[in-house]
Write a protein that holds these residues in place. Structure first.
Motif, PDB file in Angstrom:
ATOM      1  N   LEU A  26     133.690 -23.584  22.429  1.00 62.86           N
ATOM      2  CA  LEU A  26     132.885 -22.696  21.595  1.00 62.86           C
ATOM      3  C   LEU A  26     131.488 -22.505  22.183  1.00 62.86           C
ATOM      4  O   LEU A  26     131.035 -21.370  22.342  1.00 62.86           O
ATOM      5  CB  LEU A  26     132.796 -23.256  20.180  1.00 62.86           C
ATOM      6  N   ILE A  30     130.456 -18.727  23.308  1.00 60.35           N
ATOM      7  CA  ILE A  30     129.943 -17.970  22.164  1.00 60.35           C
ATOM      8  C   ILE A  30     128.910 -16.929  22.577  1.00 60.35           C
ATOM      9  O   ILE A  30     128.863 -15.842  22.009  1.00 60.35           O
ATOM     10  CB  ILE A  30     129.400 -18.907  21.060  1.00 60.35           C
ATOM     11  N   LEU A  44     139.983 -18.355  21.035  1.00 61.20           N
ATOM     12  CA  LEU A  44     139.084 -19.327  20.431  1.00 61.20           C
ATOM     13  C   LEU A  44     139.572 -19.731  19.040  1.00 61.20           C
ATOM     14  O   LEU A  44     139.493 -20.905  18.670  1.00 61.20           O
ATOM     15  CB  LEU A  44     137.676 -18.725  20.350  1.00 61.20           C
ATOM     16  N   ALA A  48     140.600 -23.434  17.740  1.00 54.30           N
ATOM     17  CA  ALA A  48     140.060 -24.009  16.503  1.00 54.30           C
ATOM     18  C   ALA A  48     141.190 -24.517  15.611  1.00 54.30           C
ATOM     19  O   ALA A  48     141.084 -25.603  15.022  1.00 54.30           O
ATOM     20  CB  ALA A  48     139.221 -22.972  15.763  1.00 54.30           C
TER      21      ALA A  48
END
Length: 130
Positions: A26, A30, A44, A48
């Motif tokens: 992340l 990001i 992503l 998660a």
């Protein structure tokens, strides 16, 4: 009573390592998600989800939920799948040199297979969660 031995190692892998790996994914991506597009966002999100499953499995093992060895096997398998996917097809930044991809993929498979065999054959797992 808390898990001991290999069960403790597995709990730490699921409850600590997987979320930290997702946090690294992340934070590394990001800032550039705009150029990575929807496939990067989906990837992503899958990472998660795997981290969340791993945390749930680790916690289940910790509190001795009888179904947690099955969830732990799913989490370990999903972790290996995400690792292999990240090596060969990824929109997220990675640091694997192309010559290292196959050995790393084989290590991820061996790691998952080892934990799955442990969860199926261990007398301690059967005694605690059986």
């Amino acid at each position: 009573m808390t898990p001991r031995g290999w069960l403790l190692v597995l709990c730490l892998f699921l409850f600590v390592w997987e979320p930290l790996r997702f946090a690294g994914d992340l934070t590394g991506s990001i800032g550039t998600m705009g150029m990575r597009g929807v496939p990067g966002g989906i990837e992503l999100a899958v990472h998660a989800a795997v981290a969340m499953i791993a945390v749930a499995a680790g916690w289940g093992l910790w509190i001795r939920n009888p179904q947690s060895p099955v969830l732990a096997a799913i989490a370990v398998g999903a972790s290996a799948a995400v690792t292999i996917q990240s090596l060969y097809w990824s929109r997220l930044p990675g640091n694997a040199v192309p010559g290292e991809r196959l050995p790393l993929a084989l290590m991820a498979l061996a790691h998952a297979a080892g934990w799955m065999a442990y969860l199926r054959r261990s007398r301690r797992v059967r005694a605690v969660y059986g």
